[in-house]
Structure formats: C-alpha cells, structure tokens
Design an enzyme around this catalytic site. Structure first.
Site, PDB file in Angstrom:
ATOM      1  N   VAL A 182      60.480  57.921  50.496  1.00 51.38           N
ATOM      2  CA  VAL A 182      60.771  58.093  51.919  1.00 51.38           C
ATOM      3  C   VAL A 182      60.122  59.384  52.399  1.00 51.38           C
ATOM      4  CG1 VAL A 182      62.558  58.355  53.672  1.00 51.38           C
ATOM      5  CG2 VAL A 182      62.963  56.870  51.694  1.00 51.38           C
ATOM      6  N   LYS A 183      59.109  59.240  53.234  1.00 50.43           N
ATOM      7  CA  LYS A 183      58.452  60.420  53.812  1.00 50.43           C
ATOM      8  C   LYS A 183      57.863  60.138  55.189  1.00 50.43           C
ATOM      9  CE  LYS A 183      54.624  59.507  50.613  1.00 50.43           C
ATOM     10  NZ  LYS A 183      53.959  60.022  49.397  1.00 50.43           N
ATOM     11  N   THR A 184      57.297  58.968  55.407  1.00 52.63           N
ATOM     12  CA  THR A 184      56.673  58.679  56.708  1.00 52.63           C
ATOM     13  C   THR A 184      57.462  57.652  57.514  1.00 52.63           C
ATOM     14  OG1 THR A 184      55.285  56.952  55.727  1.00 52.63           O
ATOM     15  CG2 THR A 184      54.372  59.185  55.820  1.00 52.63           C
ATOM     16  N   GLY A 230      14.116  26.860  36.509  1.00 56.30           N
ATOM     17  CA  GLY A 230      14.856  27.367  37.659  1.00 56.30           C
ATOM     18  C   GLY A 230      16.341  27.450  37.432  1.00 56.30           C
ATOM     19  N   ASN A 259      33.058  12.677  34.899  1.00 55.86           N
ATOM     20  CA  ASN A 259      33.287  12.313  33.499  1.00 55.86           C
ATOM     21  C   ASN A 259      32.191  12.916  32.618  1.00 55.86           C
ATOM     22  OD1 ASN A 259      35.663  10.639  33.586  1.00 55.86           O
ATOM     23  ND2 ASN A 259      34.429   9.102  34.639  1.00 55.86           N
ATOM     24  N   HIS A 276      36.491  19.033  37.873  1.00 54.18           N
ATOM     25  CA  HIS A 276      35.974  18.385  39.089  1.00 54.18           C
ATOM     26  C   HIS A 276      35.357  19.394  40.043  1.00 54.18           C
ATOM     27  CE1 HIS A 276      38.958  15.321  37.674  1.00 54.18           C
ATOM     28  NE2 HIS A 276      37.935  14.552  37.983  1.00 54.18           N
ATOM     29  N   ARG A 284      32.867   6.647  32.564  1.00 53.67           N
ATOM     30  CA  ARG A 284      32.516   7.324  31.317  1.00 53.67           C
ATOM     31  C   ARG A 284      31.350   6.621  30.613  1.00 53.67           C
ATOM     32  NH1 ARG A 284      34.928  11.391  29.611  1.00 53.67           N
ATOM     33  NH2 ARG A 284      36.491  10.996  31.206  1.00 53.67           N
ATOM     34  N   ARG A 310      23.065  35.489  52.235  1.00 54.84           N
ATOM     35  CA  ARG A 310      22.109  34.989  53.230  1.00 54.84           C
ATOM     36  C   ARG A 310      22.591  33.687  53.857  1.00 54.84           C
ATOM     37  NH1 ARG A 310      17.044  34.409  49.694  1.00 54.84           N
ATOM     38  NH2 ARG A 310      18.653  34.236  48.100  1.00 54.84           N
ATOM     39  N   GLY A 354      52.343  64.947  50.794  1.00 53.51           N
ATOM     40  CA  GLY A 354      52.266  65.172  49.359  1.00 53.51           C
ATOM     41  C   GLY A 354      50.982  65.751  48.838  1.00 53.51           C
ATOM     42  N   LYS A 396      22.326  24.313  35.310  1.00 50.39           N
ATOM     43  CA  LYS A 396      21.627  23.890  36.528  1.00 50.39           C
ATOM     44  C   LYS A 396      22.644  23.164  37.405  1.00 50.39           C
ATOM     45  CE  LYS A 396      17.544  23.723  38.612  1.00 50.39           C
ATOM     46  NZ  LYS A 396      16.463  22.931  38.010  1.00 50.39           N
ATOM     47  N   ARG A 413      43.032  17.399  27.236  1.00 46.45           N
ATOM     48  CA  ARG A 413      41.999  16.892  28.131  1.00 46.45           C
ATOM     49  C   ARG A 413      41.336  18.055  28.867  1.00 46.45           C
ATOM     50  NH1 ARG A 413      43.957  13.168  33.013  1.00 46.45           N
ATOM     51  NH2 ARG A 413      44.172  15.199  34.023  1.00 46.45           N
TER      52      ARG A 413
END
Length: 528
Positions: free
Chosen positions: A69-71, A309, A422, A528, A442, A217, A39, A279, A524
């Site tokens: 359909v070609k190959t 940091g 929590n 986690h 909590r 790393r 093509g 953080k 809620r």
C-alpha cells in the site's frame, strides 16, 4: 477536449525496470516538472542528485504492508483522474488538496520474469503488482489530460514532447492504448499462471497477451496484415532466437521455422545429430546421423525437390561442414541452438539466408498451451508433450520387431507427431524415406508417402524402392486394413501405430498374414 498540447508540471514515476530512468528524470527536472516517486525509484532519483518528492509526502501516509500500500490514495488517483476543465472536478481537487499529475511512468513488478525463473508460489504472488495497474488504468482513462508510459521504449518520444513544450492528444492516445494492452497482457499472464497452479484446464475466462516483437511485411498472403508477438512463455525457438543474418523473417518463415525446430527437439543431441527440413509446416525430410552433415544429407535425400526453399533445423551447434553443404541449395532459414564462427562466416556468403540461433532446444516434454482462433472464439489445448521414449510400446503381432526395426519405428513415430494428419511416415536407418501428410484418408497418405519414396529412389539411381525393408509409422490408428496393405505392398516390414480401432483385429491379422511386425503405442498424434 481539443487536441491541445499539455505541459508536464508534475510526473509520478514508479518503475521496477530502471532502464533510461536517469535520463528521463533529468529531462523532466530540467523542464521544470515536479517529480513524485516511490520506494527504490525515489531513492535512485535522489541518489542521482535530482529533486524528488516521495509519494508518502504527497499522500500523508507511509508505505506500508511491505510496500503493498503506497499509491492507492485519493491524492494519487484524484490527481490522475481529474478532468482539468471540469469545474466540479476542479472544486473537489481544491477542497481536498489534490494536485494534478500530468505524467505517469510505471513499469510493473516483473511477474512474468519471476515465473519464468521458476520462483515459488509465494514469490510469484508477491510480484503481482496492484497499485501499478490501478494507476495505469486511471491515467489511460484520463488520457485527454494525462500521459501514461509503461515501456521505456517510449521515453525518446516523451523527451521530444518535453522539448516541444508538452504532449499532444494524439501522442497521449497512443500511449493510453499501449497502457491498456500492457495491463491486459499482465493480467493474462497472472490468470494463466493461476490456472496452471490450480491444475484447471478450462477456467471460466481465458486471456492471452504478448509484446510486439516486430511488425511483419504481410501474413500468409500479401493482402493480409501480420505481426509477431512474444508471449510470457520462455521456450527456446523463434521467439528467443538471435537472427545473425539475412532479410526479415516472413509470417510463413516464422510458422515453418517453429514447426521445424519443435520437430528436431524430439531428438536428443547427446545421442545423435539430427536434421529436420520443413516445407509449408510439414517435414519433407528428417534424419539422425553421426554428424550434422550426415544427418542433413540423409534428410535431403528423402525429398530434395521439396527441400528447395525450405527451413533447416538442427539439434546441435551448426558447424562448418554442415554449413557448407546446407548452403549448396537455396534455403530460406537455418535454425540451430548455436553456430561456430566459421559456420557463421560460411552462411554469411548467402546474404538473404536467415540464420537463427535459438540459444537452446525446447523441451518436448514441457507443458504449455496451444491456441487457435476460430470464428467467434479460441480453441485452447495443452501442448502435445507425449514423447516416444516414454511410451509403453506393445508388440501385437506374432512377430516382434527386431532391435533395428524398433529403433526405426520409434524414430518414425517421433516424426509422425510433427506431420499434419492424416500422417504416414516411412523410415529406414533413422531417416525418413517417404512422408504422406494432410490427406483426408489414411490410405491416400500411405500411397503418397510410398510414391515420394519411389521418386527419391529414382533420383538416387536405385533399382529397388526405398520402402523395401523400411518401417512405417501412422499418427493414428488404421481404421481399416487397406492403408496397412499399401505399406506392406511398398515393402515395409514393421509398423508402429497407436491402436484403438474397432477393426484392430482385422489390421493385426493383415500384418500377421504378411509376416510383418506391428506395435501399438496407445498414444495418438493428430496434428491439424
């Protein structure tokens, strides 16, 4: 089969991505290889004045059914699959006029890109490649004799092989491994798209794939290996970001930056500037303000010790004023939708500070999948795309919150969505003043958050705790009144929580007895 070098005498090329095509075709032609193509690829090669055989000339059949359909023909697949030193295979090739194909170069129809641009169902279907994956798998299986390339990044290696006289077995094996990974990722994208179209949250088989963005790393710890892969999902964040400066991102940098940017996206930049400082995957300070500079200062005040940091995420274009103040302390990463030239120059003075420009904000309402590995399997769930602005927030106490309290309550609940459970978040004036994260109970989160607020008050030289007159958010219901009582003792005047505990009446009574307001969201946000 020995590790002998294989000359390339015939190559079949069929690529949707024409990057580097002409250089490759010229090199193959100069090396004396016959080029067979399909093509648009055949036309492009012919238009460049390079000799090419159309695949229909090879098979004796025209491309048909709109190119579907070609190959898919024995003269193609026989040429790819025939084992060269197998006499039975050689006899079959001779009997049926099949010539060997020594190199296959295929880039698949752009299914992932078609889906990403929001194409309709029919267009997506038409961009599912059939012949390409079939040829790739055939060539990869017969890698002892055939080289297969599915990525233009491997063209330079192939050109070097041509100059050296042919491909080595080691090179072909590496190409084969990559080829199978590519078809696996391609099929994974298709199957997940189909599941989404069908509204099927739990298909019988799940597969996920991605392309290597970079080898890292190490992982979470130096003894762990790691790499970053981009998935087909087009979501603004680390995967779309342009790293303007700074050293290579680490595994933890990427994880924390993603957490920060997803959190800051909860805050509409058209309404206010917002800053999130993260953080170890948890926000340690979040705030809205009239400017990014103000938002950052308010966020930093929540926990300036932990912010050292950390990762800073912004919901607006980084400007010079914000850049100056952010760079006053050690920061690992700044991520924003964009940055001004002046801001980039200011950050540039800190050579190790990474600056990522994501190009936009992720949509917190957008659907998507989250995947987590467990021993022997994968946990897959839809993204938590519940947004506080869309919730029906219901007062459940005798006193309803004031308008100011409600603004802070909604703010705090937005933040709680992005804190490890929590979760307890104290907030005042659309800024966090204490965050309790990841505790087994909590009540411990409530105590830690209050203590954090006390520490911040001492650092600011304030006589009264910051929690006095604050609001508090809980990511899940209070199972007992004890956690709420800690918040009341700390000075909170209003509470937002999902509700749904067997002891809701007990918790509501404790709020009423203290004269504070409480609202339920019905949603809620466990994380986690």
């Amino acid at each position: 089969m020995t590790s002998s070098t294989r000359r390339i005498e015939r190559a079949l090329i069929s690529v949707s991505d024409k990057t580097g095509l002409m250089d490759l075709a010229r090199a193959l032609s100069a090396a004396g290889a016959e080029i067979v193509s399909t093509g648009g690829t055949a036309k492009a090669i012919a238009d460049a004045g390079i000799a090419v055989v159309d695949v229909s000339q090879l098979t004796g059949f025209p491309e048909m059914m709109d190119g579907r359909v070609k190959t898919l023909h024995p003269k193609v697949h026989g040429g790819l699959l025939a084992i060269r030193d197998n006499s039975e295979h050689a006899n079959a090739m001779a009997a049926h006029g099949i010539k060997p194909i020594d190199l296959l170069v295929v880039s698949l129809y752009p299914f992932e890109a078609t889906v990403a641009k929001g194409a309709n169902f029919e267009d997506c279907i038409e961009n599912i490649d059939i012949g390409g994956p079939a040829m790739i798998r055939a060539a990869a299986k017969n890698h002892d004799d055939v080289a297969v390339i599915v990525d233009a990044e491997d063209y330079p290696g192939l050109l070097d092989a041509l100059k050296a006289g042919g491909t080595t077995l080691d090179f072909r094996r590496k190409l084969a491994a990559k080829a199978y990974a590519r078809t696996a990722a391609y099929d994974a994208a298709i199957s997940n798209w189909f599941a989404e179209q069908l509204g099927d949250p739990a298909p019988a088989w799940r597969a996920f794939g991605g392309k290597l963005a970079e080898a890292l790393r190490y992982g979470e710890n130096p003894h762990q290996n790691a790499a970053f892969y981009r998935s087909p999902e087009r979501r603004f964040g680390v995967a779309t970001a342009r790293q303007v400066q700074g050293k290579q991102l680490s595994y933890n940098n990427i994880n924390d930056t993603d957490a920060a940017y997803e959190c800051v996206a909860e805050f509409d930049p058209a309404r206010s500037a917002a800053c999130v400082i993260v953080k170890h995957a948890n926000p340690c300070g979040v705030a809205e303000g009239a400017s990014l500079e103000q938002a950052y200062c308010k966020a930093l005040a929540c926990d300036s010790t932990s912010a050292f940091g950390g990762i800073v995420a912004l919901n607006r274009t980084l400007d010079a004023e914000a850049a100056r103040i952010i760079t006053e302390i050690f920061t690992e990463v700044i991520v924003a939708p964009d940055a001004t030239d002046e801001a980039i120059a200011i950050v540039g003075a800190k050579k190790n500070l990474r600056l990522l420009l994501a190009g936009g904000l992720p949509d917190p309402r957008a659907p998507g999948l989250l995947v987590k590995s467990v021993a022997g399997g994968l946990l897959v769930q839809s993204r938590d795309n519940a947004v506080a602005d869309d919730m029906t927030i219901q007062p459940v106490t005798k006193r309803a919150p004031t308008d100011e309290e409600m603004r802070d309550l909604v703010f705090a609940f937005r933040v709680a969505k992005h804190v490890k459970s929590n979760t307890i978040v104290y907030a005042k004036d659309r800024a966090t003043i204490g965050i309790g994260a990841g505790q087994m109970s909590r009540i411990d989160s409530a105590r830690i958050a209050a203590r954090k607020a006390q520490d911040a008050a001492k650092e600011l030289g304030l006589a009264e705790p910051l929690t006095k007159g604050s609001v508090v958010a809980s990511d899940a219901f209070f199972p007992f009144a004890d956690g709420l009582l800690v918040a009341i003792e700390a000075g909170a005047t209003a509470v937002i929580q999902p509700g749904g505990s067997m002891r809701d009446d007990e918790v509501i009574k404790a709020a009423d007895d203290a004269g504070i307001a409480m609202v339920f969201t019905g949603t809620r946000h466990f994380r986690h």
